[in-house]
Design an enzyme around this catalytic site. Structure first.
Site, PDB file in Angstrom:
ATOM      1  CG  HIS A   8      -1.811   1.151   1.380  1.00 54.40           C
ATOM      2  ND1 HIS A   8      -3.138   1.126   1.013  1.00 54.40           N
ATOM      3  CD2 HIS A   8      -1.583   2.405   1.844  1.00 54.40           C
ATOM      4  CE1 HIS A   8      -3.682   2.312   1.244  1.00 54.40           C
ATOM      5  NE2 HIS A   8      -2.763   3.107   1.757  1.00 54.40           N
ATOM      6  CD  GLU A   9       1.602   3.623   3.673  1.00 57.73           C
ATOM      7  OE1 GLU A   9       1.857   4.714   3.129  1.00 57.73           O
ATOM      8  OE2 GLU A   9       0.510   3.396   4.253  1.00 57.73           O
TER       9      GLU A   9
ATOM     10  CG  HIS B 172       0.396   6.230  -0.504  1.00 55.54           C
ATOM     11  ND1 HIS B 172      -0.591   7.023  -1.027  1.00 55.54           N
ATOM     12  CD2 HIS B 172      -0.183   5.528   0.510  1.00 55.54           C
ATOM     13  CE1 HIS B 172      -1.728   6.818  -0.346  1.00 55.54           C
ATOM     14  NE2 HIS B 172      -1.509   5.909   0.583  1.00 55.54           N
TER      15      HIS B 172
ATOM     16  CD  GLU C 128      -5.511   5.791   0.718  1.00 58.02           C
ATOM     17  OE1 GLU C 128      -4.641   6.681   0.841  1.00 58.02           O
ATOM     18  OE2 GLU C 128      -5.552   4.786   1.448  1.00 58.02           O
TER      19      GLU C 128
END
Lengths: 402, 402
Positions: free
Chosen positions: A267-268, A271, A297
């Site tokens: 997830h990060e 980003h 997001e």
């Protein structure tokens, strides 16, 4: 020098300063000892106030004022499309910033920094009261912010505009309405289904160091550039940039939940790829910044869900994971593992939520935030409200108040 | 408000800013990815320039100028002893700072930051040429600094005064002369002695994590406050403070040298106890800063040598160390271990040097620095000069140039 170049030079210096503040934030949430909190809060607040002061100062407003009407936002004639768009984006930020007094910016920053370790402590000790006074203060500050900026459709819309420029509560209600209509019966059907996934696969003991190495391998494979970044641990995973050449990710490790670290990293990593991919040519300007939190997001969840939970992903990585954790996984079938990581099951923690119920966590927050900001719901009643809404949206009720 | 309070308020804010810069330095030498170097160098230089600008700005010079003659340093009459001394200390810093242009401060900071990773790389690759151009630039900047500050007894004295206020080359020559007279024959006698220590005890394989835990236990026992600090790894161990409530130490680990991590931690712990012990009442002023680098080093070496190499220390800790590393130490006698850690043997690395030869490393640097600054010895000839001096002082000659 052309006006736009003068402006860009100043914005680059402001970005350097902002990048420095971000180093302090990063440290605050990764390594800072608790005793350093008060001093750090002052340092960060002071620097944030400097960033603000410079951004609304003459070295920005003079050149910017020659390119756009500072009050109305009307761009002067004769700019090419690119410059015109750039000036508009800068003006949107400027227009918002100039309404806020420096003292307010400093106070909000200070209150946020002081709140964070108390949030961590409240979370650890399962005691909402440790965090409540900080939350109250932050809400009061947000009301002051709305006062400075002026109420848009609703007070909440004023705040929303910072995170999703151009998006309104009304827009989101339509979007979330459609999503909810589709999701709620689907989740219900899944819960009533007799199909069981073997979730216990994920909740064996998985060595922390090995999880870490595996997550870093995946980050590398995703294209995350470790020469210009690194991964560390944080209570609440986040990504932060000090400059496009130093974009850092964080994740957290749970030795009894294989997905915590892995999905956190992916997830990060999503980003971070967005931040590392920004065009440095525009460093300091909005063209080298994320366009909105929603778009940000979209990148993280694309990687986390559409890539990281997909069959092809696990066809490739599961054999590798089996090699790392043979004692846990050598007897597990790919299909069972794939189904386990795709289990849909309501839970209390947003960060740990699956692809479907995650959306309900967001809707719940969206609704509660509106109640706080528009309806003045007070902090003392939040735990019960939260638990009620959890039950309404997710069909489960927390036993405690954190 | 009293003048001195006005002044102290401003100095506290400057200290907050300086503390923020130190977070950036700390990260630079502990965790920063290499790709972040250029951006970080700019950020640090910008902040250092701000610190400088504020310290020589009106909010300092106006109140300070009412308490002391800014040119001559003559304190006004009627101040109590404490205030008078404080004003004098502030003036010494001010007087030095005001002579330096902001652009110079920024350039020196930038050059130092850019040099560091190249020093690390040169060290790793054993290639002095990677560092040489950076060293040349730094030396040129130091010559400019001397130009701004004015030459004292010698140009080198101008620089020395920043590190050891009031101490001169002449003083140090007397001190080092006495020390050398005593040390050199003593070291020679030790080298010619037939007594052999069992150094191989220290050069077995010692697990990194266990070394780390042991070093942190000792730091705790020393009184180092982990609530207001933490230990991390760095290529060159250092201690840094962001505020008296956040003082950090670093050490390095060598799995084949038990002393690297341990003595690093104890040495830096000595520095840190000094910083953590400063009286916060005086935060921002020289009374809450180390009085000189020499005094700082007296604290670190007191702990490292007089405590950490002593018999009572190891009578207490050796049994604990045996428990941590039974496979290495269970058959080793305390006396043999105690003698091994106290081995006197010339080596190339100052940080790893024993209690006696360490002093020669310092003298060697003192002499070479004077040759560079006062005699203009050029960077290209430094490796040979260094190796010659190593041979002269320590009786050993490095085979390479780093």
């Amino acid at each position: 020098m052309k006006l736009i170049e003068t402006l860009k030079n100043e914005l680059r210096e402001i970005a350097d300063l902002k990048g420095a503040v971000n180093v302090l934030y990063w440290d605050m949430e990764t390594y800072m000892p608790k005793g350093g909190t008060a001093a750090r809060a002052k340092q960060v607040a002071m620097l944030e106030a400097m960033v603000h002061e410079r951004f609304i100062g003459e070295d920005v407003s003079n050149p910017l004022g020659e390119l756009v009407n500072l009050d109305s936002g009307e761009i002067i004639n004769g700019l090419d499309d690119e410059t015109s768009r750039l000036v508009n984006e800068i003006w949107l930020d400027y227009h918002r910033a100039v309404a806020l007094p420096k003292e307010f910016v400093e106070e909000l920053s200070h209150a946020s920094s002081m709140a964070h370790p108390n949030w961590v402590e409240a979370r650890e000790n399962n005691d909402f009261n440790l965090f409540a006074p900080h939350l109250e203060k932050l809400i009061a500050l947000k009301h002051r912010e709305i006062g400075y900026l002026g109420t848009q459709d609703t007070p909440y819309d004023t705040l929303l505009d910072e995170f999703e420029p151009g998006f309104t509560t009304a827009n989101i209600n339509v979007l979330f309405g459609e999503l909810k209509t589709a999701l709620v019966p689907m989740i219900k059907a899944i819960q009533e289904s007799r199909v069981e996934t073997k979730q216990e696969i994920l909740h064996q003991h998985y060595d922390a160091d090995k999880q870490w190495e595996f997550s870093e391998m995946i980050l590398k494979d995703m294209g995350y550039n470790f020469h210009c970044g690194r991964q560390d641990q944080a209570v609440h995973p986040f990504t932060i940039d000090f400059h496009p050449t130093d974009v850092r990710v964080t994740t957290r490790i749970n030795e009894h939940n294989l997905l915590d670290c892995l999905t956190g990293s992916i997830h990060e990593g999503g980003h971070a790829l967005y931040e590392q991919g920004l065009d440095q040519k525009w460093y300091g300007t909005p063209f080298c910044q994320a366009i909105s939190y929603g778009i940000h997001e979209s990148q993280s969840r694309l990687w986390e869900n559409l890539v990281g939970l997909s069959k092809p992903f696990w066809e490739y990585y599961f054999p590798k994971l089996q090699t790392v954790f043979p004692e846990n996984l050598s007897a597990v079938a790919l299909e069972d593992f794939y189904r386990a990581v795709n289990t849909i099951k309501p839970g209390f923690i947003r960060v740990d939520a699956d692809e479907m119920t995650y959306n309900l966590h967001i809707m719940l927050r969206f609704e509660i935030e509106q109640l706080i900001i528009n309806e003045g719901v007070d902090v003392a009643s939040l735990p019960e409200l939260w638990n009620d809404k959890m039950e309404e949206y997710l069909g489960i009720r927390p036993e405690t108040d954190t």
